[in-house]
Write a protein that holds these residues in place. Structure first.
Motif, mmCIF file in Angstrom:
data_model
loop_
_atom_site.group_PDB
_atom_site.id
_atom_site.type_symbol
_atom_site.label_atom_id
_atom_site.label_comp_id
_atom_site.label_asym_id
_atom_site.label_seq_id
_atom_site.Cartn_x
_atom_site.Cartn_y
_atom_site.Cartn_z
ATOM 1 N N ARG B 281 4.634 1.124 -15.156
ATOM 2 C CA ARG B 281 3.429 0.998 -14.317
ATOM 3 C C ARG B 281 4.505 -0.675 -14.582
ATOM 4 O O ARG B 281 5.115 -1.010 -13.620
ATOM 5 C CB ARG B 281 2.387 1.809 -14.005
ATOM 6 C CG ARG B 281 2.110 0.358 -12.962
ATOM 7 C CD ARG B 281 1.015 1.085 -11.875
ATOM 8 N NE ARG B 281 -0.123 1.472 -12.628
ATOM 9 C CZ ARG B 281 -1.146 -0.165 -12.589
ATOM 10 N NH1 ARG B 281 -0.330 -0.818 -12.190
ATOM 11 N NH2 ARG B 281 -1.840 0.333 -13.647
ATOM 12 N N GLN B 285 7.000 -2.866 -12.543
ATOM 13 C CA GLN B 285 6.495 -4.456 -11.632
ATOM 14 C C GLN B 285 6.519 -5.644 -12.077
ATOM 15 O O GLN B 285 6.450 -6.584 -11.941
ATOM 16 C CB GLN B 285 5.141 -4.304 -11.455
ATOM 17 C CG GLN B 285 4.307 -2.465 -10.566
ATOM 18 C CD GLN B 285 3.323 -2.328 -10.756
ATOM 19 O OE1 GLN B 285 2.086 -2.200 -11.269
ATOM 20 N NE2 GLN B 285 2.958 -1.645 -9.801
ATOM 21 N N SER B 286 7.471 -5.959 -13.483
ATOM 22 C CA SER B 286 7.497 -7.135 -14.478
ATOM 23 C C SER B 286 8.473 -7.378 -14.064
ATOM 24 O O SER B 286 9.083 -8.901 -14.042
ATOM 25 C CB SER B 286 8.017 -6.694 -15.852
ATOM 26 O OG SER B 286 8.770 -5.949 -16.097
ATOM 27 N N GLY B 287 9.600 -7.319 -12.632
ATOM 28 C CA GLY B 287 10.914 -8.055 -12.206
ATOM 29 C C GLY B 287 12.150 -8.064 -13.405
ATOM 30 O O GLY B 287 12.755 -8.754 -13.949
ATOM 31 N N TRP B 379 2.847 4.799 -7.503
ATOM 32 C CA TRP B 379 1.931 5.106 -8.434
ATOM 33 C C TRP B 379 0.844 5.934 -8.547
ATOM 34 O O TRP B 379 -0.529 6.385 -9.288
ATOM 35 C CB TRP B 379 1.877 3.508 -8.703
ATOM 36 C CG TRP B 379 2.699 3.489 -10.139
ATOM 37 C CD1 TRP B 379 3.952 2.768 -9.361
ATOM 38 C CD2 TRP B 379 3.866 3.519 -10.816
ATOM 39 N NE1 TRP B 379 5.332 2.218 -10.017
ATOM 40 C CE2 TRP B 379 5.018 3.136 -11.545
ATOM 41 C CE3 TRP B 379 3.367 4.571 -11.807
ATOM 42 C CZ2 TRP B 379 5.750 2.968 -12.347
ATOM 43 C CZ3 TRP B 379 4.580 5.246 -12.899
ATOM 44 C CH2 TRP B 379 5.621 3.749 -12.981
ATOM 45 N N TYR B 403 10.243 2.560 -9.753
ATOM 46 C CA TYR B 403 10.409 1.521 -9.121
ATOM 47 C C TYR B 403 9.012 0.899 -8.921
ATOM 48 O O TYR B 403 7.775 1.580 -9.895
ATOM 49 C CB TYR B 403 10.327 1.695 -7.463
ATOM 50 C CG TYR B 403 11.482 3.055 -7.068
ATOM 51 C CD1 TYR B 403 12.697 2.287 -6.285
ATOM 52 C CD2 TYR B 403 11.494 3.893 -7.634
ATOM 53 C CE1 TYR B 403 14.363 2.835 -6.578
ATOM 54 C CE2 TYR B 403 13.046 4.874 -7.303
ATOM 55 C CZ TYR B 403 13.725 4.404 -6.937
ATOM 56 O OH TYR B 403 14.772 4.890 -6.554
ATOM 57 N N PRO B 404 9.093 -0.459 -8.367
ATOM 58 C CA PRO B 404 7.603 -1.097 -8.874
ATOM 59 C C PRO B 404 6.794 -0.176 -8.130
ATOM 60 O O PRO B 404 5.128 -0.768 -8.102
ATOM 61 C CB PRO B 404 8.449 -2.994 -7.951
ATOM 62 C CG PRO B 404 9.398 -2.827 -7.961
ATOM 63 C CD PRO B 404 10.254 -1.299 -8.082
ATOM 64 N N ASP B 405 7.180 0.123 -6.301
ATOM 65 C CA ASP B 405 5.595 1.335 -5.975
ATOM 66 C C ASP B 405 5.547 2.454 -6.710
ATOM 67 O O ASP B 405 4.432 3.455 -6.276
ATOM 68 C CB ASP B 405 5.754 1.055 -5.287
ATOM 69 C CG ASP B 405 6.920 1.217 -3.664
ATOM 70 O OD1 ASP B 405 7.829 1.304 -5.527
ATOM 71 O OD2 ASP B 405 6.972 1.844 -3.451
ATOM 72 N N GLY B 406 6.545 2.781 -7.408
ATOM 73 C CA GLY B 406 6.462 4.309 -7.850
ATOM 74 C C GLY B 406 7.338 4.558 -8.608
ATOM 75 O O GLY B 406 8.711 4.564 -8.822
#
Lengths: 489, 489
Positions: B281, B285-287, B379, B403-406
């Motif tokens: 996760r 979300q780290s880019g 997430w 993905y950043p959101d899941g």
């Protein structure tokens, strides 16, 4: 908001000063005062059941007659409010939105959804026959829920940029800064596929939307919150860009970012425009994903970034909440070549950027007609497009967004006004440049939307079977055809 | 292609060997030979005008009866070709595609478009009453044009992964490697929103498509080549995921990448699944956008990556054609924590990955029922979803995309077959797990599409007004309803 200007009612002395600074002349025409504007009497009375959230007052109608195209400004300046909505609904809840749609459907009265009213394409103007309700979402401006684990927030559609970010917790932000940021709203961004803060990668609001909820005359449209899906065509992608014709967007889950801890900015000068374009193309294909990658031609750089009028200027930026961006910047500058003007920790270009529309408030008074043309085109077709636009009109050019397969050029054109004939001048300019865009394989809009001003070119651009499909979808959702008539379908 | 197996007709002795290796038993049932299969006589004769591109021959019909779900394999294995198409059209040109659609519309005969036939959701099976034409696009497999400046290619829809890449010049590639890469086609990828090679960022074919051309009964649908656009809802996004119901995709412009010059791969072991999930996760979300970010639970790691059966394994990869990826990998490993198993210049995981479906050819004979469930979920909802799936069935889990959101979890479930009742077993399993996915806010499919197998859950998942809109769009484009009946609408 002013009935004609960007922001609150401007101080006329200040505008005179700006006008003098730009034109060197004291010639300044004042706006028609409100007690002398032409505003037709309302054709609708506020229904009894709406007393708590709707108004028919003249000033409220005038303030919501137009968007923010120059074409809008000049008409309002001259006191022409011929297409004012007949009443303004300011719903506080989805139930009130539903009440408006039900009544409008039953009465066959048009509804024009409105967020911040910053459309520059005639998207929020009742430019049609018959009465109209302005459905102003600005009271629905709350952040309803935040999911810090998935980094997402449920936000009401009427939240403006600042209102939205102010309600987010800790260091989470949407990081979406269109030029209209101060006033435009999440619902408006989604309805128009607005372009935001990132010059590459997540350029449009499309990529930041996790799910959308809209009220349609046929019921509530709400997609599931999903990070990704392959279940049929994306429902969200049908509302994205629907410009108020399929339903009224009331809220959305959006993806959040942490505030960047690492930011670098640099400017690079180029003596040759062609070399600058080639450098930006290589950058766009490098996978470095700069957050800022604005190329200004020499004239634009002189106006907007203190350039010398001879060099094109590329403003490069990288940002990250997670890791240093020095290596990315170093590689980007290596690719760019050109003359590097110093790398800075940060650069507050956004302040200037969002103040620009205020300057435009001086144009109607000083007699200046202005329009911007923003488009996107593949790299192979760009040189011919650019030559055609620059050959046809006196324009400056910048790239606002860049993609691996092409740039999104943005042309600013201004003309001395023929006082009283500005709308005709603007229309002729719009037609002339739009024709060039279409003929050179570009899009009629990259992020300003279609509205009523781009409609003929949009019709020509889109695939005909897609138009059939969209019209059929519209008829199924809005059988009375009350939602934003004249837009898209 | 075999009438039942992945790839060409498998060698039965080889399958026996695989079966023995997996099950430790010699119990192996052979497939029903072709001369004993149940294939109904065709209800359509090849129209005179199609003699050059259509066939009604039994073997051609059998080979195009099914996709590649286990449900398909087992039926074909047992000789059940009850829903075979009545004739097979193999058009060489768009004109021939138009001919088929015109005739089918006039005669009210169903048309099932087919690419590589690798659907695992019943998307290419004539599971409906009445005669059917299989419209096999495999002869339209050329790269028509390459634009090296914008890095894009115009490719016919029937080109398979290898055919497509083989025709591209120099070091340009599509870099889209689904597990079905060897056989699946560009048109199929677009029609089903396939998931490709990138674990993050450009996960779906959606992002690699610049424009699409399709033949619909209402005319030719062709979008403009554009790097980006904000002109109304995206026409391409309506065809992406349309699964052959709105039109027959005949070609598309796709975005190309240079072959990566810099590649790094690493594996990280975790004693705790929860810690591994938290690490992924944070990575998502780290880019950093790893090109590979596959998390395998302990059981999956043992099966697929030589794991010890106790540790979860994360396989991380970075690639770039432009710049070194060492810093990105170092930061990713720092975020991941866990026990790093060495960083390599490259790792040929894709070979194993695309060979996996061949192993499955042994399952019908050895008496093993298998199904995979791939989904995506935010997430915050993942832990409850995961607990519910693992509590209900005997599954292994991996994250194929993040993905950043899941994450997009992928569950593999296998059961001992009750011989002769495998379809019922599979259907019960499908229903049980699909119900869990829906109830936990996940999507019924992340990249396998809807087809006929996911249809009831898809209907429940999508917003009802969107279903109305899609049905209306379908009716406008395909008024006779001949295109892939039973799918989506």
């Amino acid at each position: 908001m002013s009935r004609w200007a960007w922001g609150v009612e401007p101080d006329l002395d200040e505008l005179r000063g700006i006008a003098r600074m730009i034109s060197g002349s004291d010639d300044f025409e004042e706006p028609v005062p409100f007690d002398r504007v032409r505003l037709p009497p309302p054709r609708l009375a506020v229904p009894e059941a709406w007393k708590e959230f709707a108004i028919g007052e003249a000033r409220a109608r005038a303030e919501r007659t137009y968007g923010q195209a120059y074409r809008d400004l000049i008409r309002a300046y001259r006191g022409d409010f011929a297409c004012a909505p007949d009443l303004v609904a300011l719903p506080r809840t989805e139930t009130e939105v539903e009440q408006v749609l039900e009544w409008a459907t039953a009465q066959q009265v048009a509804v024009v959804p409105r967020g911040g009213g910053t459309s520059v394409v005639g998207g929020v103007e009742a430019r049609f026959d018959g009465p109209a309700i302005c459905l102003d979402l600005s009271r629905m401006d709350r952040v309803v829920e935040v999911d810090q684990v998935s980094r997402a927030a449920l936000v009401q559609a009427g939240a403006s940029g600042p209102a939205l970010n102010a309600q987010l917790p800790g260091d989470l932000q949407l990081r979406f800064f269109p030029q209209s940021y101060e006033f435009s709203t999440l619902g408006g961004w989604i309805a128009t596929r607005a372009g935001g803060h990132y010059a590459s990668l997540h350029t449009h609001i499309d990529d930041l939307v996790e799910s959308v909820r809209a009220i349609t005359p046929a019921g509530v449209w709400e997609s599931r919150r999903l990070p990704g899906s392959g279940a049929g065509p994306s429902p969200d992608r049908m509302l994205l860009g629907s410009e108020g014709t399929l339903g009224v967007i009331t809220r959305a889950w959006v993806r959040l970012q942490r505030r960047p801890a690492h930011k670098l900015s640099a400017s690079v000068r180029f003596a040759s425009w062609e070399r600058a374009v080639a450098a930006v193309r290589e950058l766009s294909q490098s996978g470095l994903h700069p957050s800022n990658c604005r190329l200004l031609d020499a004239a634009e750089a002189q106006l907007a970034a203190g350039g010398d009028g001879e060099h094109a200027v590329l403003i490069l930026g990288f940002e990250s909440a997670d890791h240093p961006v020095d290596a990315a910047m170093a590689r980007a500058l290596e690719i760019a070549g050109g003359e590097v003007g110093g790398v800075r920790q940060d650069k507050e270009w956004k302040g200037t950027f969002t103040r620009m529309p205020y300057f435009r408030n001086a144009f109607p008074g000083m007699g200046k007609v202005v329009e911007t043309f923003e488009t996107a085109v593949t790299w192979d077709r760009f040189p011919a497009l650019h030559a055609a636009v620059m050959g046809a009109v006196d324009a400056t050019c910048r790239f606002a967004f860049v993609y691996p397969d092409g740039p999104a050029p943005y042309y600013t054109v201004s003309l001395p006004a023929e006082r009283g004939a500005e709308v005709a001048q603007w229309d002729a300019l719009k037609a002339r440049v739009s024709r060039i865009l279409l003929d050179h394989g570009a899009t009629i809009t990259h992020h300003h939307a279609v509205g009523r001003d781009h409609r003929p070119y949009y019709d020509e651009q889109r695939p005909e079977p897609f138009a059939l499909a969209l019209r059929a979808a519209k008829d199924a959702l809005d059988p009375a055809g009350v939602l934003n008539p004249g837009v898209l379908v």
